[in-house]
Design an enzyme around this catalytic site. Structure first.
Site, PDB file in Angstrom:
ATOM      1  N   LYS A 173     -17.507  24.955 -16.475  1.00 34.57           N
ATOM      2  CA  LYS A 173     -16.265  25.642 -16.848  1.00 34.57           C
ATOM      3  C   LYS A 173     -15.534  24.858 -17.931  1.00 34.57           C
ATOM      4  O   LYS A 173     -14.973  23.794 -17.690  1.00 34.57           O
ATOM      5  CB  LYS A 173     -15.319  25.818 -15.652  1.00 34.57           C
ATOM      6  CG  LYS A 173     -14.213  26.818 -16.009  1.00 34.57           C
ATOM      7  CD  LYS A 173     -12.997  26.736 -15.139  1.00 34.57           C
ATOM      8  CE  LYS A 173     -11.922  25.839 -15.668  1.00 34.57           C
ATOM      9  NZ  LYS A 173     -11.373  26.178 -16.977  1.00 34.57           N
ATOM     10  N   GLY A 226      -9.809  15.656 -16.748  1.00 34.06           N
ATOM     11  CA  GLY A 226      -8.558  16.339 -17.060  1.00 34.06           C
ATOM     12  C   GLY A 226      -7.379  15.492 -16.628  1.00 34.06           C
ATOM     13  O   GLY A 226      -7.489  14.274 -16.473  1.00 34.06           O
ATOM     14  N   GLY A 227      -6.243  16.137 -16.415  1.00 29.40           N
ATOM     15  CA  GLY A 227      -5.013  15.423 -16.097  1.00 29.40           C
ATOM     16  C   GLY A 227      -5.008  14.874 -14.675  1.00 29.40           C
ATOM     17  O   GLY A 227      -5.690  15.389 -13.784  1.00 29.40           O
ATOM     18  N   THR A 230      -3.894  17.428 -11.904  1.00 32.39           N
ATOM     19  CA  THR A 230      -4.982  18.353 -11.534  1.00 32.39           C
ATOM     20  C   THR A 230      -6.023  17.595 -10.704  1.00 32.39           C
ATOM     21  O   THR A 230      -6.540  18.121  -9.708  1.00 32.39           O
ATOM     22  CB  THR A 230      -5.666  18.931 -12.787  1.00 32.39           C
ATOM     23  OG1 THR A 230      -4.682  19.277 -13.743  1.00 32.39           O
ATOM     24  CG2 THR A 230      -6.505  20.128 -12.459  1.00 32.39           C
ATOM     25  N   GLY A 231      -6.327  16.376 -11.118  1.00 34.35           N
ATOM     26  CA  GLY A 231      -7.323  15.563 -10.410  1.00 34.35           C
ATOM     27  C   GLY A 231      -6.944  15.380  -8.945  1.00 34.35           C
ATOM     28  O   GLY A 231      -7.805  15.464  -8.063  1.00 34.35           O
ATOM     29  N   GLU A 248     -12.302  11.943 -13.950  1.00 34.68           N
ATOM     30  CA  GLU A 248     -11.977  11.198 -15.182  1.00 34.68           C
ATOM     31  C   GLU A 248     -10.605  11.684 -15.606  1.00 34.68           C
ATOM     32  O   GLU A 248     -10.466  12.809 -16.106  1.00 34.68           O
ATOM     33  CB  GLU A 248     -12.998  11.514 -16.282  1.00 34.68           C
ATOM     34  CG  GLU A 248     -14.397  11.020 -16.002  1.00 34.68           C
ATOM     35  CD  GLU A 248     -14.534   9.526 -16.159  1.00 34.68           C
ATOM     36  OE1 GLU A 248     -13.702   8.903 -16.854  1.00 34.68           O
ATOM     37  OE2 GLU A 248     -15.468   8.969 -15.575  1.00 34.68           O
ATOM     38  N   CYS A 282      -7.733  10.562 -23.994  1.00 39.90           N
ATOM     39  CA  CYS A 282      -7.349   9.923 -22.729  1.00 39.90           C
ATOM     40  C   CYS A 282      -7.137   8.425 -22.889  1.00 39.90           C
ATOM     41  O   CYS A 282      -6.276   7.846 -22.248  1.00 39.90           O
ATOM     42  CB  CYS A 282      -8.413  10.201 -21.675  1.00 39.90           C
ATOM     43  SG  CYS A 282     -10.067   9.784 -22.236  1.00 39.90           S
ATOM     44  N   GLU A 380       1.803   9.746 -19.237  1.00 40.19           N
ATOM     45  CA  GLU A 380       0.906  10.131 -20.329  1.00 40.19           C
ATOM     46  C   GLU A 380       1.524  11.291 -21.124  1.00 40.19           C
ATOM     47  O   GLU A 380       1.882  12.314 -20.546  1.00 40.19           O
ATOM     48  CB  GLU A 380      -0.448  10.562 -19.763  1.00 40.19           C
ATOM     49  CG  GLU A 380      -1.440  10.881 -20.869  1.00 40.19           C
ATOM     50  CD  GLU A 380      -2.770  11.391 -20.327  1.00 40.19           C
ATOM     51  OE1 GLU A 380      -2.763  12.326 -19.502  1.00 40.19           O
ATOM     52  OE2 GLU A 380      -3.803  10.859 -20.749  1.00 40.19           O
TER      53      GLU A 380
HETATM   54  P1  NAD Z   1      -5.964  19.844 -17.163  1.00 41.29           P
HETATM   55  O1  NAD Z   1      -6.028  18.962 -15.981  1.00 41.29           O
HETATM   56  O2  NAD Z   1      -4.814  20.769 -17.292  1.00 41.29           O
HETATM   57  O3  NAD Z   1      -7.271  20.779 -17.247  1.00 41.29           O
HETATM   58  C1  NAD Z   1      -8.569  20.256 -17.310  1.00 41.29           C
HETATM   59  C2  NAD Z   1      -9.562  21.311 -16.842  1.00 41.29           C
HETATM   60  O4  NAD Z   1      -9.313  21.579 -15.471  1.00 41.29           O
HETATM   61  C3  NAD Z   1      -9.431  22.660 -17.555  1.00 41.29           C
HETATM   62  O5  NAD Z   1     -10.711  23.224 -17.693  1.00 41.29           O
HETATM   63  C4  NAD Z   1      -8.596  23.481 -16.585  1.00 41.29           C
HETATM   64  O6  NAD Z   1      -8.804  24.870 -16.702  1.00 41.29           O
HETATM   65  C5  NAD Z   1      -9.113  22.967 -15.250  1.00 41.29           C
HETATM   66  N1  NAD Z   1      -8.192  23.093 -14.127  1.00 41.29           N
HETATM   67  C6  NAD Z   1      -6.841  23.082 -14.136  1.00 41.29           C
HETATM   68  N2  NAD Z   1      -6.363  23.224 -12.872  1.00 41.29           N
HETATM   69  C7  NAD Z   1      -7.442  23.306 -12.055  1.00 41.29           C
HETATM   70  C8  NAD Z   1      -7.604  23.452 -10.653  1.00 41.29           C
HETATM   71  N3  NAD Z   1      -6.562  23.523  -9.818  1.00 41.29           N
HETATM   72  N4  NAD Z   1      -8.858  23.513 -10.146  1.00 41.29           N
HETATM   73  C9  NAD Z   1      -9.927  23.413 -10.967  1.00 41.29           C
HETATM   74  N5  NAD Z   1      -9.843  23.286 -12.314  1.00 41.29           N
HETATM   75  C10 NAD Z   1      -8.599  23.225 -12.854  1.00 41.29           C
HETATM   76  O7  NAD Z   1      -6.096  18.892 -18.429  1.00 41.29           O
HETATM   77  P2  NAD Z   1      -6.022  19.276 -19.978  1.00 41.29           P
HETATM   78  O8  NAD Z   1      -4.598  19.508 -20.345  1.00 41.29           O
HETATM   79  O9  NAD Z   1      -7.028  20.308 -20.282  1.00 41.29           O
HETATM   80  O10 NAD Z   1      -6.552  17.891 -20.624  1.00 41.29           O
HETATM   81  C11 NAD Z   1      -5.766  16.785 -20.826  1.00 41.29           C
HETATM   82  C12 NAD Z   1      -5.960  15.730 -19.763  1.00 41.29           C
HETATM   83  O11 NAD Z   1      -7.335  15.347 -19.675  1.00 41.29           O
HETATM   84  C13 NAD Z   1      -5.215  14.449 -20.082  1.00 41.29           C
HETATM   85  O12 NAD Z   1      -4.534  14.012 -18.951  1.00 41.29           O
HETATM   86  C14 NAD Z   1      -6.310  13.469 -20.461  1.00 41.29           C
HETATM   87  O13 NAD Z   1      -5.992  12.118 -20.272  1.00 41.29           O
HETATM   88  C15 NAD Z   1      -7.426  13.918 -19.592  1.00 41.29           C
HETATM   89  N6  NAD Z   1      -8.705  13.425 -20.117  1.00 41.29           N
HETATM   90  C16 NAD Z   1      -9.347  12.396 -19.483  1.00 41.29           C
HETATM   91  C17 NAD Z   1     -10.534  11.875 -20.009  1.00 41.29           C
HETATM   92  C18 NAD Z   1     -11.271  10.736 -19.354  1.00 41.29           C
HETATM   93  O14 NAD Z   1     -12.416  10.483 -19.727  1.00 41.29           O
HETATM   94  N7  NAD Z   1     -10.685  10.028 -18.399  1.00 41.29           N
HETATM   95  C19 NAD Z   1     -11.059  12.427 -21.174  1.00 41.29           C
HETATM   96  C20 NAD Z   1     -10.368  13.462 -21.796  1.00 41.29           C
HETATM   97  C21 NAD Z   1      -9.193  13.966 -21.257  1.00 41.29           C
END
Ligand code: NAD
Length: 491
Positions: A173, A226-227, A230-231, A248, A282, A380
């Site tokens: 996804k 992701g964030g 969300t994690g 991550e 990130c 962040e």
């Molecule tokens: P996000 O957490 O909003 O979304 C990331 C992904 O998760 C998207 O595909 C989104 O649709 C999905 N998602 C959102 N809510 C969900 C849920 N409840 N269940 C399942 N999937 C869900 O993050 P973003 O705004 O897309 O990206 C930015 C974030 O990603 C920043 O915090 C950044 O630091 C982090 N990031 C981390 C790394 C790493 O390697 N540690 C790399 C790149 C980005």
């Protein structure tokens, strides 16, 4: 792919039966295309297709096939590298030079995991009791791979390559904002000999499609980037049936500038660390800690360099900084700039929209006079906004560097390599660059301490994240061992 067919299940393109989403070009604010997203029922179908492929095809056992598929995919990606780079730039707004790096790193990653599994040695040893023990790494099963919008292709490949190499089947996804490069990659997979159902693609929002994938009982593992908020939600959901999970997450990474550096070089590293991909990285060096003897000169040079940064159309070869990914994200970053001002920090330069540009542009913002507990230091922002703080002693720099909830990465700039190594050893971060920044190396682990995540990607650790270890112990004697021997049923 047929027009309007954006879901890939069991080796076939399908029409998404969910909502229609406009995919934007962030540099112009214009619609690039529209996609039809998946419903929860389609997520269910994709998961069941992956389950069937895992259980009824020879994918999990056939290493040669997997190695061949990964190598073919890397070759096909290489053949259309420029097309992928352009698509990524159009969809994300990242400068074309950076998209080219993402594509070439993706190719390297596919080849790395193909080689790693091709040369994998099974551990086997005679044990103290005369039995033979063998340890094998088996695929986990059905894996849900969820990625964000800042490196849509590269971060996707960081998951897809090891997941497939290990013999799993997957449901991928992408971010709802940036699905285009993975839609294109799926076209390459469609033409390959990969058994149907091994790779499935669903588009949609996190709270609907993403959540259905995470909550699905037939998914054995979720690998998420992701964030941190969300994690946390995903971690809780996965705990319900003890699903395997890798996270991550976000960062607030420090760059420590010691007093023996060449000023111009240090400013260049700070610019690169902070504003690469518009700071939407990130590991971006969003907190610069500078020895007080250099502090004033450093600020003068940094703000002068930031004012000269070439902001423009990301397709243009000379552009150094493109737009932010979306209007919603630019608003979030601007809110943080306002929070910084309200909390009493000084905005030295930047943080402005670009008047003659219709896309989501924002000039690089540099804050000084900050306190460690301010939100712009602790949270962040994920955009071109940094704080610069002075320090006197090495120990103070280390304490400031470690004093956030995150621990993803850090940088140390110093000519004194002994000091740099010492400091690197005390930084609570998954990656520390000495006299450098940003470069990931496919052979080495990537991930975070503290609230920056759980687990690691890349390197052998990235493969281990998609395997279960199994111990098989053989008793060659066929005799019971120990106090049960010769005391059994009489013949
Ligand atoms: P996000 O957490 O909003 O979304 C990331 C992904 O998760 C998207 O595909 C989104 O649709 C999905 N998602 C959102 N809510 C969900 C849920 N409840 N269940 C399942 N999937 C869900 O993050 P973003 O705004 O897309 O990206 C930015 C974030 O990603 C920043 O915090 C950044 O630091 C982090 N990031 C981390 C790394 C790493 O390697 N540690 C790399 C790149 C980005």
């Amino acid at each position: 792919m047929q027009e309007s067919h954006h879901i890939f299940i069991q080796g076939k393109w399908r029409k998404g039966e969910g909502g229609i989403r406009k995919i934007m070009n962030p540099s112009s604010g214009e619609v690039l295309t529209e996609v039809k997203e998946a419903t929860e029922e389609q997520v269910d179908e994709a998961v069941l297709a992956a389950r069937r492929a895992f259980e009824t095809t020879n994918w999990a056992e056939n290493i040669e096939l997997r190695v061949q598929m990964l190598r073919e995919l890397s070759d096909k990606l290489e053949e259309s590298a420029e097309e992928f780079a352009l698509l990524e730039t159009r969809n994300t707004g990242k400068p074309i030079r950076e998209s080219r790096l993402d594509v070439s790193d993706s190719i390297t990653c596919l080849r790395y995991y193909a080689d790693l599994v091709a040369n994998r040695i099974c551990w086997e040893k005679e044990m103290y009791d005369g039995t033979i023990s063998k340890v094998v790494e088996e695929p986990i099963g059905v894996c849900g791979l969820i990625v964000p919008w800042n490196f849509p292709l590269l971060l996707g490949i960081w998951k897809l390559a090891p997941a497939l190499a290990a013999g799993n089947t997957v449901i991928f996804k992408p971010s709802e904002v940036t699905p285009l490069s993975f839609l294109k990659l799926t076209e390459l997979i469609e033409k390959s000999e990969m058994p149907p159902g091994v790779f499935n693609l669903v588009l949609g929002e996190g709270r609907s499609v993403g959540h259905s994938l995470v909550a699905h009982p037939e998914v054995d593992k979720i690998s998420f980037t992701g964030g941190s908020a969300t994690g946390r939600r995903i971690y809780q959901e996965c705990a319900k049936n003890l699903k395997r999970v890798s996270l991550e997450l976000g960062g607030k990474s420090p760059l420590l500038v010691f007093d023996d550096v060449d000023l111009a070089t240090a400013v260049d590293w700070a610019m690169f660390g902070s504003f690469f991909n518009q700071g939407q990285v990130c590991v971006a060096s969003s907190r610069i800690l500078v020895h007080q003897s250099l502090y004033d000169d450093f600020l003068t040079h940094l703000s002068a360099r930031a004012a000269q940064i070439v902001i423009g159309d990301p397709v243009d070869e000379t552009t150094e900084m493109g737009p932010l990914v979306s209007e919603a994200h630019r608003k979030k970053v601007e809110e943080y700039i306002q929070i910084g001002l309200t909390d009493g920090a000084r905005l030295l330069s930047g943080g402005q929209r670009i008047p003659d540009r219709s896309g989501y542009y924002l000039s690089p913002a540099i804050f000084t006079d900050v306190k460690q507990d301010m939100r712009i230091v602790q949270e962040e922002i994920f955009g071109p906004v940094i704080t610069v703080q002075p320090f006197k002693e090495e120990i103070e720099a280390i304490q400031l560097a470690n004093d956030t909830p995150f621990g993803l990465a850090a940088g140390v700039l110093s000519r004194d390599l002994e000091r740099a190594e010492r400091v690197a050893g005390r930084l609570r971060a998954g990656t520390v660059w000495i006299n450098g920044y940003h470069t990931p190396h496919v052979e080495t682990p990537w991930g975070g301490f503290k609230q920056s995540g759980i687990g690691r990607e890349l390197g052998p650790q990235g493969l281990a994240a998609f395997t279960e270890a199994k111990h098989i112990n053989r008793n060659l004697q066929l005799q019971p061992i120990g106090w049960y021997s010769n005391k059994g049923v009489s013949s």
